[in-house]
Design an enzyme around this catalytic site. Sequence first.
Site, PDB file in Angstrom:
ATOM      1  N   ASP A   8      88.941 -22.704   3.013  1.00 58.80           N
ATOM      2  CA  ASP A   8      89.764 -24.058   2.749  1.00 58.80           C
ATOM      3  C   ASP A   8      90.836 -23.963   2.517  1.00 58.80           C
ATOM      4  OD1 ASP A   8      86.754 -24.864   2.698  1.00 58.80           O
ATOM      5  OD2 ASP A   8      86.440 -24.870   0.055  1.00 58.80           O
ATOM      6  N   ASP A 316      83.843 -25.124  -2.070  1.00 58.20           N
ATOM      7  CA  ASP A 316      83.727 -25.342  -4.120  1.00 58.20           C
ATOM      8  C   ASP A 316      82.977 -26.706  -4.665  1.00 58.20           C
ATOM      9  OD1 ASP A 316      85.107 -27.963  -2.132  1.00 58.20           O
ATOM     10  OD2 ASP A 316      86.915 -27.504  -2.939  1.00 58.20           O
ATOM     11  N   ASP A 320      78.395 -26.526  -0.376  1.00 56.46           N
ATOM     12  CA  ASP A 320      79.540 -25.724   0.347  1.00 56.46           C
ATOM     13  C   ASP A 320      78.506 -24.356  -0.334  1.00 56.46           C
ATOM     14  OD1 ASP A 320      81.033 -26.920   0.949  1.00 56.46           O
ATOM     15  OD2 ASP A 320      82.326 -26.885  -0.816  1.00 56.46           O
TER      16      ASP A 320
END
Length: 435
Positions: A8, A316, A320
Amino acid sequence: STTVICSDKTGTLTKNEMTVTALYQGGQALSASGEGYAPVGEIRSFGQPVKLDTHPGLTELLRVSILCNGAELRQVADAWTILGDPTEGALLVAAAKAGFRKADLEREALFLGEVPFDPERKKMTIVRRTATGPVAFVKGAPDVLLRACRAWLTKDGRTEALTDETRQAILAANQDFASQALRVLGVAMRPLDHEPEAFDDATLERDLIFVGLMGMKDPIRPEVKVAVETCRGAGVRTVMITGDHGDTAVAIARELGLMESGAQAISGAELDRLSDADLAQRVERIAVYARVSAEHKIRVVRAWKAKGAVVAMTGDGVNDAPAVKAADIGVAMGITGTDVTKEASDMVVTDDNFASIAAAVEEGRSIFENIRKSIHFLLSVNISLIVLMLLATLLDLPLPLLPVQILWINLVTNGLPALALAMDPKDPDLMRRPP
Protein backbone atom coordinates in the site's frame (compact mmCIF):
# COMPACT_ATOMS: atom_id res chain seq x y z
CA SER A 1 12.22 -16.23 -0.08
CA THR A 2 10.13 -13.22 -1.08
CA THR A 3 10.61 -12.09 -4.66
CA VAL A 4 7.79 -9.48 -4.86
CA ILE A 5 6.40 -7.10 -2.23
CA CYS A 6 3.04 -5.52 -3.11
CA SER A 7 2.69 -2.54 -0.79
CA ASP A 8 0.00 0.00 0.00
CA LYS A 9 1.09 3.60 -0.44
CA THR A 10 -0.57 5.65 2.28
CA GLY A 11 0.97 5.10 5.70
CA THR A 12 3.34 2.38 4.47
CA LEU A 13 5.42 4.13 1.82
CA THR A 14 4.33 7.58 3.02
CA LYS A 15 3.98 9.07 6.51
CA ASN A 16 0.17 9.39 6.38
CA GLU A 17 0.55 12.93 7.74
CA MET A 18 -1.73 14.81 5.39
CA THR A 19 -1.53 18.57 4.89
CA VAL A 20 -3.77 20.48 2.47
CA THR A 21 -1.46 22.56 0.29
CA ALA A 22 -3.63 23.26 -2.77
CA LEU A 23 -7.30 24.02 -3.42
CA TYR A 24 -9.42 24.54 -6.52
CA GLN A 25 -12.72 26.37 -6.43
CA GLY A 26 -14.72 28.29 -8.98
CA GLY A 27 -12.13 27.81 -11.71
CA GLN A 28 -9.32 29.21 -9.53
CA ALA A 29 -6.34 27.40 -8.01
CA LEU A 30 -5.40 28.42 -4.47
CA SER A 31 -2.61 27.47 -2.08
CA ALA A 32 -2.50 26.86 1.68
CA SER A 33 0.53 27.53 3.86
CA GLY A 34 1.57 25.74 7.04
CA GLU A 35 2.45 22.14 7.85
CA GLY A 36 1.25 19.50 10.26
CA TYR A 37 -1.96 19.59 12.29
CA ALA A 38 -1.50 22.98 13.89
CA PRO A 39 -4.07 25.36 12.31
CA VAL A 40 -1.38 27.93 11.57
CA GLY A 41 -1.23 29.34 8.06
CA GLU A 42 -3.47 30.95 5.49
CA ILE A 43 -5.12 30.36 2.14
CA ARG A 44 -3.60 32.40 -0.66
CA SER A 45 -4.26 33.36 -4.24
CA PHE A 46 -1.25 34.49 -6.29
CA GLY A 47 0.70 34.84 -3.04
CA GLN A 48 -1.86 37.10 -1.36
CA PRO A 49 -4.17 36.03 1.51
CA VAL A 50 -7.74 35.36 0.38
CA LYS A 51 -10.56 37.27 2.06
CA LEU A 52 -13.51 34.92 2.45
CA ASP A 53 -16.08 37.67 1.92
CA THR A 54 -14.74 38.09 -1.63
CA HIS A 55 -14.82 34.35 -2.33
CA PRO A 56 -18.15 32.80 -1.18
CA GLY A 57 -17.37 29.63 -3.12
CA LEU A 58 -14.22 29.03 -1.04
CA THR A 59 -16.25 29.58 2.14
CA GLU A 60 -18.65 26.86 1.01
CA LEU A 61 -15.80 24.51 0.08
CA LEU A 62 -14.30 24.77 3.56
CA ARG A 63 -17.72 24.48 5.18
CA VAL A 64 -18.64 21.32 3.24
CA SER A 65 -15.24 19.75 3.98
CA ILE A 66 -16.04 20.09 7.71
CA LEU A 67 -19.66 18.94 7.55
CA CYS A 68 -18.69 15.82 5.57
CA ASN A 69 -16.10 14.75 8.09
CA GLY A 70 -15.83 12.19 10.88
CA ALA A 71 -12.51 13.32 12.37
CA GLU A 72 -11.79 15.74 15.22
CA LEU A 73 -9.02 18.30 15.64
CA ARG A 74 -7.86 18.53 19.25
CA GLN A 75 -5.28 20.55 21.14
CA VAL A 76 -3.51 18.74 23.96
CA ALA A 77 -1.20 21.13 25.82
CA ASP A 78 0.79 22.79 23.03
CA ALA A 79 0.33 19.97 20.51
CA TRP A 80 -2.45 19.53 17.97
CA THR A 81 -3.64 16.02 17.19
CA ILE A 82 -6.21 14.35 14.97
CA LEU A 83 -8.73 11.87 16.27
CA GLY A 84 -9.80 9.84 13.25
CA ASP A 85 -8.66 9.53 9.66
CA PRO A 86 -5.60 11.71 8.79
CA THR A 87 -7.11 12.64 5.41
CA GLU A 88 -10.25 14.01 7.06
CA GLY A 89 -8.09 15.66 9.70
CA ALA A 90 -6.18 17.56 7.02
CA LEU A 91 -9.47 19.04 5.78
CA LEU A 92 -10.33 20.22 9.30
CA VAL A 93 -6.91 21.87 9.65
CA ALA A 94 -7.29 23.68 6.32
CA ALA A 95 -10.71 25.01 7.35
CA ALA A 96 -9.41 26.00 10.79
CA LYS A 97 -6.75 28.16 9.11
CA ALA A 98 -9.63 30.22 7.71
CA GLY A 99 -11.32 30.43 11.13
CA PHE A 100 -13.87 27.60 10.82
CA ARG A 101 -14.47 25.27 13.77
CA LYS A 102 -16.24 21.95 13.43
CA ALA A 103 -18.19 22.28 16.71
CA ASP A 104 -19.66 25.64 15.63
CA LEU A 105 -20.81 24.36 12.24
CA GLU A 106 -22.22 21.12 13.63
CA ARG A 107 -24.43 23.05 16.04
CA GLU A 108 -26.01 24.76 13.02
CA ALA A 109 -26.24 21.57 10.93
CA LEU A 110 -27.39 18.56 12.94
CA PHE A 111 -26.31 15.08 11.86
CA LEU A 112 -29.08 12.95 10.33
CA GLY A 113 -27.31 9.99 8.76
CA GLU A 114 -24.31 8.75 6.83
CA VAL A 115 -23.30 6.58 3.91
CA PRO A 116 -19.78 5.45 4.93
CA PHE A 117 -16.80 5.50 2.61
CA ASP A 118 -16.48 2.42 0.45
CA PRO A 119 -13.40 1.53 -1.65
CA GLU A 120 -15.67 0.50 -4.53
CA ARG A 121 -17.66 3.76 -4.63
CA LYS A 122 -14.69 5.89 -3.55
CA LYS A 123 -17.11 8.33 -1.90
CA MET A 124 -18.73 9.03 1.47
CA THR A 125 -21.80 11.09 2.37
CA ILE A 126 -23.16 12.76 5.50
CA VAL A 127 -26.70 14.18 5.59
CA ARG A 128 -27.40 17.12 7.91
CA ARG A 129 -30.38 19.29 8.81
CA THR A 130 -29.49 22.90 7.98
CA ALA A 131 -31.45 26.16 8.25
CA THR A 132 -32.48 25.79 4.60
CA GLY A 133 -33.43 22.11 4.88
CA PRO A 134 -31.65 18.74 4.70
CA VAL A 135 -28.43 18.67 2.68
CA ALA A 136 -26.21 15.77 1.60
CA PHE A 137 -22.51 16.61 1.86
CA VAL A 138 -20.27 14.34 -0.22
CA LYS A 139 -16.53 13.88 -0.69
CA GLY A 140 -14.51 11.36 -2.67
CA ALA A 141 -12.25 10.70 -5.63
CA PRO A 142 -12.67 13.71 -7.98
CA ASP A 143 -13.04 11.78 -11.23
CA VAL A 144 -15.62 9.45 -9.68
CA LEU A 145 -17.44 12.27 -7.85
CA LEU A 146 -17.63 14.42 -10.96
CA ARG A 147 -19.59 11.74 -12.81
CA ALA A 148 -22.37 12.13 -10.23
CA CYS A 149 -22.51 15.95 -10.55
CA ARG A 150 -24.97 17.97 -12.65
CA ALA A 151 -23.93 21.48 -11.53
CA TRP A 152 -21.01 23.35 -10.00
CA LEU A 153 -20.50 26.20 -7.54
CA THR A 154 -18.87 29.34 -8.94
CA LYS A 155 -16.42 31.60 -7.13
CA ASP A 156 -19.21 34.02 -6.15
CA GLY A 157 -21.36 31.18 -4.76
CA ARG A 158 -23.80 30.75 -7.66
CA THR A 159 -24.90 27.32 -8.86
CA GLU A 160 -24.51 26.79 -12.61
CA ALA A 161 -25.02 23.82 -14.91
CA LEU A 162 -21.92 21.69 -15.31
CA THR A 163 -20.83 22.00 -18.94
CA ASP A 164 -18.30 19.76 -20.69
CA GLU A 165 -15.85 22.67 -20.73
CA THR A 166 -16.12 23.17 -16.96
CA ARG A 167 -15.90 19.44 -16.37
CA GLN A 168 -12.66 19.27 -18.38
CA ALA A 169 -11.22 22.24 -16.48
CA ILE A 170 -11.89 20.49 -13.15
CA LEU A 171 -10.33 17.25 -14.39
CA ALA A 172 -7.30 19.20 -15.64
CA ALA A 173 -6.89 20.82 -12.20
CA ASN A 174 -7.19 17.39 -10.60
CA GLN A 175 -4.51 16.01 -12.91
CA ASP A 176 -2.26 19.01 -12.22
CA PHE A 177 -2.52 18.47 -8.45
CA ALA A 178 -1.96 14.73 -8.86
CA SER A 179 1.17 15.29 -10.97
CA GLN A 180 2.57 17.23 -7.99
CA ALA A 181 2.23 14.01 -5.91
CA LEU A 182 -0.80 15.44 -4.07
CA ARG A 183 -3.67 13.28 -2.91
CA VAL A 184 -6.80 15.00 -4.21
CA LEU A 185 -10.33 14.90 -2.81
CA GLY A 186 -13.41 16.29 -4.50
CA VAL A 187 -16.17 17.94 -2.44
CA ALA A 188 -19.82 18.19 -3.47
CA MET A 189 -23.27 18.73 -1.98
CA ARG A 190 -26.94 18.23 -2.75
CA PRO A 191 -29.93 20.04 -1.14
CA LEU A 192 -32.70 17.50 -0.48
CA ASP A 193 -36.45 18.01 -0.73
CA HIS A 194 -37.08 16.12 2.50
CA GLU A 195 -35.21 14.18 5.14
CA PRO A 196 -34.45 10.73 3.70
CA GLU A 197 -36.00 7.66 5.28
CA ALA A 198 -33.04 5.49 4.27
CA PHE A 199 -29.44 6.52 3.75
CA ASP A 200 -28.12 4.78 0.65
CA ASP A 201 -25.68 5.90 -2.04
CA ALA A 202 -28.04 5.28 -4.97
CA THR A 203 -30.49 7.86 -3.59
CA LEU A 204 -28.13 10.45 -2.15
CA GLU A 205 -25.04 10.42 -4.38
CA ARG A 206 -26.58 11.70 -7.60
CA ASP A 207 -27.44 15.09 -9.14
CA LEU A 208 -24.72 16.67 -7.00
CA ILE A 209 -23.34 20.20 -7.05
CA PHE A 210 -19.58 20.15 -7.41
CA VAL A 211 -17.97 22.53 -4.89
CA GLY A 212 -14.20 22.15 -5.29
CA LEU A 213 -10.97 20.17 -4.92
CA MET A 214 -8.54 19.87 -2.02
CA GLY A 215 -5.01 18.60 -2.65
CA MET A 216 -3.05 17.10 0.22
CA LYS A 217 0.63 16.46 0.54
CA ASP A 218 1.65 13.19 2.20
CA PRO A 219 5.47 13.11 2.44
CA ILE A 220 7.23 9.83 1.79
CA ARG A 221 9.03 8.15 4.66
CA PRO A 222 12.74 9.00 4.24
CA GLU A 223 13.83 5.46 5.16
CA VAL A 224 11.57 3.87 2.53
CA LYS A 225 13.61 5.03 -0.45
CA VAL A 226 16.68 3.30 1.02
CA ALA A 227 14.59 0.19 1.78
CA VAL A 228 13.27 0.05 -1.80
CA GLU A 229 16.83 0.29 -3.14
CA THR A 230 17.96 -2.42 -0.69
CA CYS A 231 15.15 -4.70 -1.87
CA ARG A 232 16.10 -4.10 -5.50
CA GLY A 233 19.69 -5.11 -4.73
CA ALA A 234 18.35 -8.23 -3.01
CA GLY A 235 16.37 -9.24 -6.10
CA VAL A 236 13.02 -8.29 -4.56
CA ARG A 237 10.56 -6.28 -6.71
CA THR A 238 8.51 -3.58 -4.97
CA VAL A 239 5.07 -2.86 -6.40
CA MET A 240 2.87 0.05 -5.25
CA ILE A 241 -0.87 -0.51 -4.90
CA THR A 242 -3.06 2.48 -4.04
CA GLY A 243 -6.54 3.90 -4.36
CA ASP A 244 -5.11 7.29 -5.32
CA HIS A 245 -5.19 8.93 -8.74
CA GLY A 246 -2.73 7.45 -11.23
CA ASP A 247 -0.69 10.64 -11.62
CA THR A 248 -0.32 10.96 -7.83
CA ALA A 249 0.83 7.35 -7.57
CA VAL A 250 3.31 7.67 -10.44
CA ALA A 251 4.79 10.90 -9.05
CA ILE A 252 5.42 9.25 -5.67
CA ALA A 253 6.69 6.06 -7.33
CA ARG A 254 9.26 8.12 -9.24
CA GLU A 255 10.30 9.83 -6.03
CA LEU A 256 10.82 6.41 -4.43
CA GLY A 257 12.66 5.01 -7.43
CA LEU A 258 10.00 2.43 -8.29
CA MET A 259 9.50 3.55 -11.91
CA GLU A 260 12.51 1.95 -13.54
CA SER A 261 13.08 1.99 -17.27
CA GLY A 262 10.17 0.25 -18.97
CA ALA A 263 8.01 0.20 -15.82
CA GLN A 264 4.28 0.78 -16.30
CA ALA A 265 1.38 2.11 -14.25
CA ILE A 266 -2.16 0.80 -14.58
CA SER A 267 -5.52 1.84 -13.16
CA GLY A 268 -8.25 -0.35 -11.75
CA ALA A 269 -10.45 0.41 -14.77
CA GLU A 270 -7.70 -0.76 -17.14
CA LEU A 271 -7.16 -3.82 -14.98
CA ASP A 272 -10.83 -4.73 -15.37
CA ARG A 273 -10.38 -4.80 -19.14
CA LEU A 274 -7.47 -7.25 -18.94
CA SER A 275 -8.04 -10.99 -18.81
CA ASP A 276 -6.12 -13.02 -16.24
CA ALA A 277 -3.87 -14.35 -19.02
CA ASP A 278 -3.12 -10.81 -20.29
CA LEU A 279 -2.38 -9.62 -16.77
CA ALA A 280 -0.01 -12.53 -16.17
CA GLN A 281 1.89 -11.53 -19.32
CA ARG A 282 2.18 -7.86 -18.29
CA VAL A 283 2.49 -8.17 -14.51
CA GLU A 284 6.31 -8.14 -14.46
CA ARG A 285 6.34 -4.73 -16.18
CA ILE A 286 3.73 -3.05 -13.93
CA ALA A 287 5.18 -1.13 -10.97
CA VAL A 288 2.12 0.93 -9.94
CA TYR A 289 -1.55 0.02 -9.56
CA ALA A 290 -3.79 3.06 -9.01
CA ARG A 291 -7.50 3.43 -8.22
CA VAL A 292 -7.69 -0.27 -7.35
CA SER A 293 -10.12 -2.20 -5.17
CA ALA A 294 -9.54 -5.17 -2.88
CA GLU A 295 -10.62 -7.55 -5.66
CA HIS A 296 -7.88 -6.20 -7.91
CA LYS A 297 -5.30 -7.08 -5.26
CA ILE A 298 -6.25 -10.75 -5.46
CA ARG A 299 -5.80 -10.70 -9.24
CA VAL A 300 -2.34 -9.14 -8.85
CA VAL A 301 -1.34 -11.83 -6.34
CA ARG A 302 -2.56 -14.62 -8.62
CA ALA A 303 -0.80 -13.12 -11.66
CA TRP A 304 2.53 -12.97 -9.85
CA LYS A 305 2.12 -16.48 -8.43
CA ALA A 306 1.39 -17.74 -11.95
CA LYS A 307 4.87 -16.47 -12.82
CA GLY A 308 6.38 -18.50 -9.98
CA ALA A 309 6.98 -15.50 -7.72
CA VAL A 310 6.86 -15.61 -3.91
CA VAL A 311 4.50 -12.73 -3.15
CA ALA A 312 4.13 -10.59 -0.03
CA MET A 313 0.93 -8.51 0.06
CA THR A 314 0.15 -5.76 2.55
CA GLY A 315 -3.33 -4.80 3.72
CA ASP A 316 -5.21 -3.04 6.48
CA GLY A 317 -8.95 -3.02 5.73
CA VAL A 318 -11.44 -5.87 6.08
CA ASN A 319 -11.72 -6.03 2.27
CA ASP A 320 -7.95 -6.63 2.01
CA ALA A 321 -8.11 -9.88 4.02
CA PRO A 322 -8.74 -12.21 1.01
CA ALA A 323 -5.73 -10.82 -0.90
CA VAL A 324 -3.55 -10.99 2.22
CA LYS A 325 -4.64 -14.61 2.72
CA ALA A 326 -4.04 -15.48 -0.95
CA ALA A 327 -0.45 -14.18 -0.90
CA ASP A 328 2.50 -16.37 0.07
CA ILE A 329 3.24 -13.91 2.88
CA GLY A 330 0.30 -11.85 4.09
CA VAL A 331 1.37 -8.64 5.82
CA ALA A 332 -1.09 -6.73 8.02
CA MET A 333 -0.65 -3.20 9.35
CA GLY A 334 -0.39 -3.08 13.13
CA ILE A 335 -1.65 0.49 13.62
CA THR A 336 -4.34 0.93 10.97
CA GLY A 337 -5.02 -2.75 10.31
CA THR A 338 -8.32 -4.37 11.26
CA ASP A 339 -8.47 -7.50 13.42
CA VAL A 340 -9.81 -9.48 10.44
CA THR A 341 -6.75 -8.62 8.33
CA LYS A 342 -4.35 -9.35 11.18
CA GLU A 343 -5.92 -12.78 11.68
CA ALA A 344 -5.62 -13.53 7.95
CA SER A 345 -1.98 -12.42 7.77
CA ASP A 346 1.30 -14.21 8.40
CA MET A 347 3.07 -11.12 9.70
CA VAL A 348 1.97 -7.90 11.44
CA VAL A 349 4.06 -4.75 10.95
CA THR A 350 3.70 -2.87 14.22
CA ASP A 351 4.78 0.51 12.81
CA ASP A 352 3.04 0.26 9.39
CA ASN A 353 6.39 1.02 7.75
CA PHE A 354 7.64 -0.51 4.50
CA ALA A 355 11.20 -0.35 5.84
CA SER A 356 10.15 -2.87 8.52
CA ILE A 357 9.02 -5.30 5.80
CA ALA A 358 12.43 -4.98 4.12
CA ALA A 359 14.10 -5.52 7.51
CA ALA A 360 11.97 -8.66 7.99
CA VAL A 361 13.19 -10.02 4.65
CA GLU A 362 16.79 -9.47 5.77
CA GLU A 363 16.13 -11.02 9.19
CA GLY A 364 14.42 -14.03 7.58
CA ARG A 365 17.35 -14.58 5.25
CA SER A 366 19.77 -14.36 8.18
CA ILE A 367 17.81 -16.94 10.20
CA PHE A 368 17.63 -19.27 7.20
CA GLU A 369 21.37 -18.94 6.56
CA ASN A 370 22.19 -19.72 10.21
CA ILE A 371 19.88 -22.74 10.25
CA ARG A 372 21.55 -24.00 7.09
CA LYS A 373 25.05 -23.48 8.54
CA SER A 374 24.11 -25.38 11.70
CA ILE A 375 22.55 -28.27 9.76
CA HIS A 376 25.56 -28.53 7.43
CA PHE A 377 27.90 -28.60 10.41
CA LEU A 378 25.88 -31.22 12.33
CA LEU A 379 25.47 -33.41 9.24
CA SER A 380 29.18 -33.30 8.40
CA VAL A 381 30.26 -34.25 11.94
CA ASN A 382 27.67 -37.00 12.39
CA ILE A 383 28.17 -38.46 8.92
CA SER A 384 31.89 -38.68 9.74
CA LEU A 385 31.06 -40.67 12.88
CA ILE A 386 28.69 -42.95 10.96
CA VAL A 387 31.30 -43.64 8.25
CA LEU A 388 33.96 -44.32 10.91
CA MET A 389 31.78 -46.82 12.80
CA LEU A 390 30.52 -48.44 9.58
CA LEU A 391 34.04 -48.99 8.20
CA ALA A 392 35.18 -50.49 11.50
CA THR A 393 32.27 -52.92 11.43
CA LEU A 394 32.78 -53.88 7.76
CA LEU A 395 36.52 -54.46 8.28
CA ASP A 396 35.85 -56.39 11.51
CA LEU A 397 37.99 -53.98 13.54
CA PRO A 398 37.48 -53.06 17.20
CA LEU A 399 35.11 -50.19 17.83
CA PRO A 400 37.12 -46.98 17.35
CA LEU A 401 34.83 -45.05 19.74
CA LEU A 402 32.83 -46.12 22.72
CA PRO A 403 29.20 -44.97 23.00
CA VAL A 404 30.08 -42.62 25.86
CA GLN A 405 32.82 -41.06 23.69
CA ILE A 406 30.29 -40.47 20.87
CA LEU A 407 27.94 -38.81 23.35
CA TRP A 408 30.80 -36.66 24.63
CA ILE A 409 31.63 -35.58 21.03
CA ASN A 410 27.94 -34.72 20.42
CA LEU A 411 27.71 -32.75 23.64
CA VAL A 412 30.93 -30.75 23.47
CA THR A 413 32.20 -30.82 19.89
CA ASN A 414 28.77 -30.56 18.23
CA GLY A 415 26.54 -28.64 20.62
CA LEU A 416 28.46 -25.45 21.35
CA PRO A 417 29.68 -24.77 17.77
CA ALA A 418 26.17 -25.44 16.42
CA LEU A 419 24.74 -22.91 18.89
CA ALA A 420 27.41 -20.41 17.89
CA LEU A 421 26.56 -20.86 14.21
CA ALA A 422 22.85 -20.40 14.97
CA MET A 423 23.65 -17.01 16.55
CA ASP A 424 26.00 -15.94 13.78
CA PRO A 425 25.62 -12.22 12.84
CA LYS A 426 24.20 -11.29 9.43
CA ASP A 427 26.51 -11.45 6.47
CA PRO A 428 27.16 -7.92 5.08
CA ASP A 429 26.22 -9.02 1.56
CA LEU A 430 23.01 -10.82 2.60
CA MET A 431 20.79 -8.29 0.82
CA ARG A 432 22.93 -8.30 -2.30
CA ARG A 433 22.08 -11.91 -3.15
CA PRO A 434 19.05 -13.18 -5.08
CA PRO A 435 16.18 -14.70 -3.06
